[in-house]
Motif scaffolding. Structure first.
Motif, PDB file in Angstrom:
ATOM      1  N   SER A  95       0.835  -1.203   0.000  1.00  0.00           N
ATOM      2  CA  SER A  95       0.000   0.000   0.000  1.00  0.00           C
ATOM      3  C   SER A  95       0.867   1.249   0.000  1.00  0.00           C
ATOM      4  CB  SER A  95      -0.904   0.003   1.234  1.00  0.00           C
ATOM      5  OG  SER A  95      -1.596   1.221   1.322  1.00  0.00           O
ATOM      6  N   GLU A  96       0.492   2.196  -0.872  1.00  0.00           N
ATOM      7  CA  GLU A  96       1.243   3.438  -0.988  1.00  0.00           C
ATOM      8  C   GLU A  96       1.059   4.294   0.266  1.00  0.00           C
ATOM      9  OE1 GLU A  96       0.869   6.757  -4.348  1.00  0.00           O
ATOM     10  OE2 GLU A  96       0.602   4.706  -5.086  1.00  0.00           O
ATOM     11  N   HIS A  97      -0.143   4.254   0.818  1.00  0.00           N
ATOM     12  CA  HIS A  97      -0.451   5.109   1.959  1.00  0.00           C
ATOM     13  C   HIS A  97      -0.953   4.283   3.133  1.00  0.00           C
ATOM     14  CE1 HIS A  97      -0.160   8.644  -0.566  1.00  0.00           C
ATOM     15  NE2 HIS A  97      -0.966   8.084  -1.447  1.00  0.00           N
ATOM     16  N   GLN A  98      -0.518   4.674   4.313  1.00  0.00           N
ATOM     17  CA  GLN A  98      -1.029   4.076   5.527  1.00  0.00           C
ATOM     18  C   GLN A  98      -0.782   5.088   6.635  1.00  0.00           C
ATOM     19  OE1 GLN A  98       0.320  -0.126   5.735  1.00  0.00           O
ATOM     20  NE2 GLN A  98      -0.353  -0.055   7.875  1.00  0.00           N
ATOM     21  N   ALA A  99      -1.782   5.341   7.453  1.00  0.00           N
ATOM     22  CA  ALA A  99      -1.615   6.360   8.497  1.00  0.00           C
ATOM     23  C   ALA A  99      -1.108   5.757   9.797  1.00  0.00           C
ATOM     24  CB  ALA A  99      -2.933   7.085   8.733  1.00  0.00           C
ATOM     25  N   ALA A 100      -1.400   4.471  10.021  1.00  0.00           N
ATOM     26  CA  ALA A 100      -1.034   3.835  11.283  1.00  0.00           C
ATOM     27  C   ALA A 100      -1.128   2.325  11.103  1.00  0.00           C
ATOM     28  CB  ALA A 100      -1.976   4.298  12.390  1.00  0.00           C
ATOM     29  N   GLY A 101      -0.939   1.613  12.198  1.00  0.00           N
ATOM     30  CA  GLY A 101      -1.194   0.170  12.181  1.00  0.00           C
ATOM     31  C   GLY A 101      -0.018  -0.670  11.711  1.00  0.00           C
ATOM     32  N   SER A 149      -2.489   7.765  30.031  1.00  0.00           N
ATOM     33  CA  SER A 149      -1.553   8.869  29.867  1.00  0.00           C
ATOM     34  C   SER A 149      -1.775   9.646  28.569  1.00  0.00           C
ATOM     35  CB  SER A 149      -0.123   8.322  29.898  1.00  0.00           C
ATOM     36  OG  SER A 149       0.046   7.394  28.853  1.00  0.00           O
ATOM     37  N   THR A 150      -2.863   9.341  27.855  1.00  0.00           N
ATOM     38  CA  THR A 150      -3.106  10.018  26.572  1.00  0.00           C
ATOM     39  C   THR A 150      -4.557  10.494  26.497  1.00  0.00           C
ATOM     40  OG1 THR A 150      -3.810   7.977  25.476  1.00  0.00           O
ATOM     41  CG2 THR A 150      -1.448   8.506  25.376  1.00  0.00           C
ATOM     42  N   THR A 151      -4.912  11.088  25.365  1.00  0.00           N
ATOM     43  CA  THR A 151      -6.302  11.531  25.203  1.00  0.00           C
ATOM     44  C   THR A 151      -7.269  10.347  25.078  1.00  0.00           C
ATOM     45  OG1 THR A 151      -6.044  11.711  22.792  1.00  0.00           O
ATOM     46  CG2 THR A 151      -5.659  13.719  24.090  1.00  0.00           C
ATOM     47  N   SER A 152      -6.753   9.135  24.901  1.00  0.00           N
ATOM     48  CA  SER A 152      -7.657   7.972  24.944  1.00  0.00           C
ATOM     49  C   SER A 152      -8.402   7.969  26.275  1.00  0.00           C
ATOM     50  CB  SER A 152      -6.877   6.667  24.808  1.00  0.00           C
ATOM     51  OG  SER A 152      -6.342   6.535  23.525  1.00  0.00           O
ATOM     52  N   PHE A 202     -10.686   9.240  22.590  1.00  0.00           N
ATOM     53  CA  PHE A 202     -10.123   9.098  21.248  1.00  0.00           C
ATOM     54  C   PHE A 202      -8.676   9.544  21.277  1.00  0.00           C
ATOM     55  CE2 PHE A 202     -11.367  13.609  20.847  1.00  0.00           C
ATOM     56  CZ  PHE A 202     -10.232  14.140  20.244  1.00  0.00           C
ATOM     57  N   ARG A 203      -7.911   9.038  20.336  1.00  0.00           N
ATOM     58  CA  ARG A 203      -6.500   9.424  20.255  1.00  0.00           C
ATOM     59  C   ARG A 203      -6.056   9.391  18.793  1.00  0.00           C
ATOM     60  NH1 ARG A 203      -4.040   5.028  22.548  1.00  0.00           N
ATOM     61  NH2 ARG A 203      -2.812   4.295  20.809  1.00  0.00           N
ATOM     62  N   ILE A 204      -5.277  10.394  18.395  1.00  0.00           N
ATOM     63  CA  ILE A 204      -4.691  10.355  17.055  1.00  0.00           C
ATOM     64  C   ILE A 204      -3.633   9.257  17.051  1.00  0.00           C
ATOM     65  CG2 ILE A 204      -3.331  11.606  15.323  1.00  0.00           C
ATOM     66  CD1 ILE A 204      -4.633  14.194  16.289  1.00  0.00           C
ATOM     67  N   CYS A 205      -3.833   8.299  16.169  1.00  0.00           N
ATOM     68  CA  CYS A 205      -2.969   7.122  16.145  1.00  0.00           C
ATOM     69  C   CYS A 205      -1.838   7.287  15.147  1.00  0.00           C
ATOM     70  CB  CYS A 205      -3.825   5.954  15.678  1.00  0.00           C
ATOM     71  SG  CYS A 205      -3.731   4.586  16.726  1.00  0.00           S
ATOM     72  N   GLY A 206      -2.112   8.063  14.122  1.00  0.00           N
ATOM     73  CA  GLY A 206      -1.112   8.295  13.090  1.00  0.00           C
ATOM     74  C   GLY A 206      -1.694   9.226  12.044  1.00  0.00           C
ATOM     75  N   TYR A 263       5.552  13.581   1.492  1.00  0.00           N
ATOM     76  CA  TYR A 263       4.544  13.299   2.506  1.00  0.00           C
ATOM     77  C   TYR A 263       5.206  13.364   3.868  1.00  0.00           C
ATOM     78  CZ  TYR A 263       0.672  12.085  -0.482  1.00  0.00           C
ATOM     79  OH  TYR A 263      -0.371  12.148  -1.362  1.00  0.00           O
ATOM     80  N   LEU A 264       4.477  13.895   4.840  1.00  0.00           N
ATOM     81  CA  LEU A 264       4.991  13.981   6.201  1.00  0.00           C
ATOM     82  C   LEU A 264       4.265  12.937   7.036  1.00  0.00           C
ATOM     83  CD1 LEU A 264       4.748  17.865   6.521  1.00  0.00           C
ATOM     84  CD2 LEU A 264       6.666  16.504   5.649  1.00  0.00           C
ATOM     85  N   GLU A 265       5.026  12.108   7.709  1.00  0.00           N
ATOM     86  CA  GLU A 265       4.403  11.083   8.547  1.00  0.00           C
ATOM     87  C   GLU A 265       4.531  11.463  10.014  1.00  0.00           C
ATOM     88  OE1 GLU A 265       4.762   7.085   5.790  1.00  0.00           O
ATOM     89  OE2 GLU A 265       5.991   7.238   7.587  1.00  0.00           O
ATOM     90  N   TYR A 266       3.416  11.387  10.697  1.00  0.00           N
ATOM     91  CA  TYR A 266       3.384  11.621  12.139  1.00  0.00           C
ATOM     92  C   TYR A 266       3.096  10.268  12.785  1.00  0.00           C
ATOM     93  CZ  TYR A 266       2.992  16.564  10.918  1.00  0.00           C
ATOM     94  OH  TYR A 266       3.227  17.821  10.419  1.00  0.00           O
ATOM     95  N   ASP A 267       4.041   9.794  13.552  1.00  0.00           N
ATOM     96  CA  ASP A 267       3.873   8.429  14.064  1.00  0.00           C
ATOM     97  C   ASP A 267       3.028   8.396  15.339  1.00  0.00           C
ATOM     98  OD1 ASP A 267       5.460   9.308  16.115  1.00  0.00           O
ATOM     99  OD2 ASP A 267       7.244   8.205  15.473  1.00  0.00           O
ATOM    100  N   LYS A 268       2.927   7.206  15.929  1.00  0.00           N
ATOM    101  CA  LYS A 268       2.014   7.061  17.068  1.00  0.00           C
ATOM    102  C   LYS A 268       2.445   7.884  18.283  1.00  0.00           C
ATOM    103  CE  LYS A 268       4.135   2.743  18.641  1.00  0.00           C
ATOM    104  NZ  LYS A 268       3.955   1.293  18.752  1.00  0.00           N
ATOM    105  N   PHE A 269       3.731   8.232  18.346  1.00  0.00           N
ATOM    106  CA  PHE A 269       4.186   8.990  19.514  1.00  0.00           C
ATOM    107  C   PHE A 269       3.719  10.444  19.458  1.00  0.00           C
ATOM    108  CE2 PHE A 269       7.120   5.413  19.040  1.00  0.00           C
ATOM    109  CZ  PHE A 269       6.808   4.772  20.228  1.00  0.00           C
ATOM    110  N   PHE A 270       3.509  10.938  18.241  1.00  0.00           N
ATOM    111  CA  PHE A 270       2.925  12.274  18.087  1.00  0.00           C
ATOM    112  C   PHE A 270       1.564  12.324  18.797  1.00  0.00           C
ATOM    113  CE2 PHE A 270      -0.087  14.833  15.486  1.00  0.00           C
ATOM    114  CZ  PHE A 270       0.406  16.083  15.792  1.00  0.00           C
ATOM    115  N   GLY A 271       0.701  11.417  18.436  1.00  0.00           N
ATOM    116  CA  GLY A 271      -0.648  11.393  19.021  1.00  0.00           C
ATOM    117  C   GLY A 271      -0.650  11.111  20.513  1.00  0.00           C
ATOM    118  N   ARG A 272       0.320  10.333  20.958  1.00  0.00           N
ATOM    119  CA  ARG A 272       0.375  10.021  22.390  1.00  0.00           C
ATOM    120  C   ARG A 272       0.797  11.224  23.222  1.00  0.00           C
ATOM    121  NH1 ARG A 272       2.833   3.913  23.151  1.00  0.00           N
ATOM    122  NH2 ARG A 272       1.396   2.881  21.708  1.00  0.00           N
ATOM    123  N   LYS A 273       1.544  12.130  22.576  1.00  0.00           N
ATOM    124  CA  LYS A 273       2.014  13.302  23.322  1.00  0.00           C
ATOM    125  C   LYS A 273       0.976  14.419  23.388  1.00  0.00           C
ATOM    126  CE  LYS A 273       6.371  12.564  21.478  1.00  0.00           C
ATOM    127  NZ  LYS A 273       7.500  13.046  20.718  1.00  0.00           N
TER     128      LYS A 273
END
Ligand code: ADP
Ligand code: MN
Length: 337
Positions: A6-12, A137-140, A145-149, A183-193
């Motif tokens: 897959s060309e694109h994937q946000a998380a997982g 420790s997160t918005t979960s 909800f939490r931004i995962c990626g 493309y700029l990728e924001y990984d799971k640690f971005f959303g956790r912070k």
């Protein structure tokens, strides 16, 4: 059938495949996810047979990717929607879904995981404990909800987003050599912070990326409406969706936006656009199909821990997350007034 990464994937998990021509997205799955997709489509089929008409967005099927069946090791399509496939013992099962970013030219994607509780009984105690801590420790924990990626289209490296720079080391991906697109990728640690003070900025970063103000405003409005429709839909369904995600996709290729606002509306439908790739495929139809490709969408994905719970009421764990997202989108709307 040839598949490629897959060309694109946000998380997982990595390893998702696509067959772009047919708009298919293939990922590793489990029996629970297959069962859930099958049940949703079976219900929909039954309702259609009985001639029951439901308002737009009121059915779960309106919010999940189209489901085409499963693949097992050996590349054989083992089932189509409506039947019960059995995964090969010891082999991995793959689920074949509609590729949600097919038709986009420069999609930006955000994966928002819903719920405060992120595991069900199937998880071992180590995983339960680990994810309980992540939630706490997160918005979960605070917002359900939490931004995962997130993956954002960027025109060029000279034009990086200014928002939240301290929260991530942006990973830059150059998609092809033919232009300067990155493309700029924001990984799971971005959303956790992110926390209650800035999670809205994280969402705004996605919505405003590469879009002029009037299109940003349109996205805020349409997602606000979609989230409310989804909220109402979930109120009516007795399910438990643990660790499911909302996948937001929007078009960052401005050339795909028509100048005419009526057309804009048609290309930005509240729920799924009408099915376009019917069997006939002479050239005219192809043009039409292209025109129907949406400019943005909202889908519920990651249903590996989803189930029906008849008689037990709606899924509070998930609904509170959607409610909090509606609140954030309302605030973004107010900012625009
Ligand atoms: P997991 O988190 O278990 O690996 P997901 O179902 O959440 O699996 O999928 C992982 C990622 O793959 C998502 O964040 C999303 O970017 C992408 N994805 C999932 N389903 C689709 C789909 N039908 N079309 C396009 N992209 C998808
Ligand atoms: Mn996921």
């Amino acid at each position: 059938m040839p598949f490629k990464p897959s060309e694109h994937q946000a998380a997982g998990h990595a390893g998702c495949l696509t067959d772009d021509e047919n708009g298919l997205f293939v990922k590793i799955t489990n029996q629970q996810e297959i069962d859930f997709y099958n049940s949703i489509y079976r219900e929909d089929q039954e309702a259609l047979t009985k001639g029951i008409e439901a308002p737009e967005g009121s059915k779960l099927v309106d919010w999940i990717p189209r489901f085409y069946g499963t693949l097992n090791d050996g590349d054989q399509l083992s089932a189509i929607s409506g039947t019960s496939p059995t995964p090969l013992p010891n082999g991995k099962s793959y689920i074949v879904l509609e590729n949600l970013y097919s038709g986009y030219s420069k999609p930006s994607i955000i994966d928002i995981k819903l719920g405060k509780v992120l595991t069900d009984d199937s998880a071992d105690s180590e995983k339960q404990e680990r994810l309980r801590k992540v939630s706490e420790s997160t918005t979960s924990g605070s917002h359900h909800f939490r931004i995962c990626g997130m993956k954002l289209y960027n025109k060029s490296l000279t034009d990086l987003p200014k928002e939240l720079p301290h929260l991530h080391e942006t990973i830059i991906v150059r998609q092809n050599d033919l232009n300067d697109d990155v493309y700029l990728e924001y990984d799971k640690f971005f959303g956790r912070k992110l926390n209650g003070d800035n999670v809205k900025d994280g969402i705004k970063l996605f919505l405003s990326n590469a879009l002029p103000p009037e299109l940003y405003a349109m996205m805020v409005e349409v997602y606000w409406k979609r989230l409310q429709l989804l909220y109402n839909c979930l109120l009516d369904h007795e399910v438990r969706i643990i660790a499911g995600s909302l996948l937001f996709i929007l078009e960052n290729d401005l050339a795909r936006y028509p100048p005419n606002s009526k057309e804009l509306e048609a290309l930005n439908p509240l729920t799924k656009p009408a099915f376009t790739n019917d069997d006939e495929s002479d050239d005219d139809d192809e043009d039409e199909a292209k025109e129907m490709n949406p400019l943005s969408s909202l889908n519920f994905i990651d249903l590996a821990h989803a189930k029906h719970v008849p008689g037990e009421g709606y899924d509070e764990n998930v609904i509170i997350g959607v409610e909090n997202l509606v609140k954030i989108f309302s605030e973004l709307k107010t900012e625009l007034e």
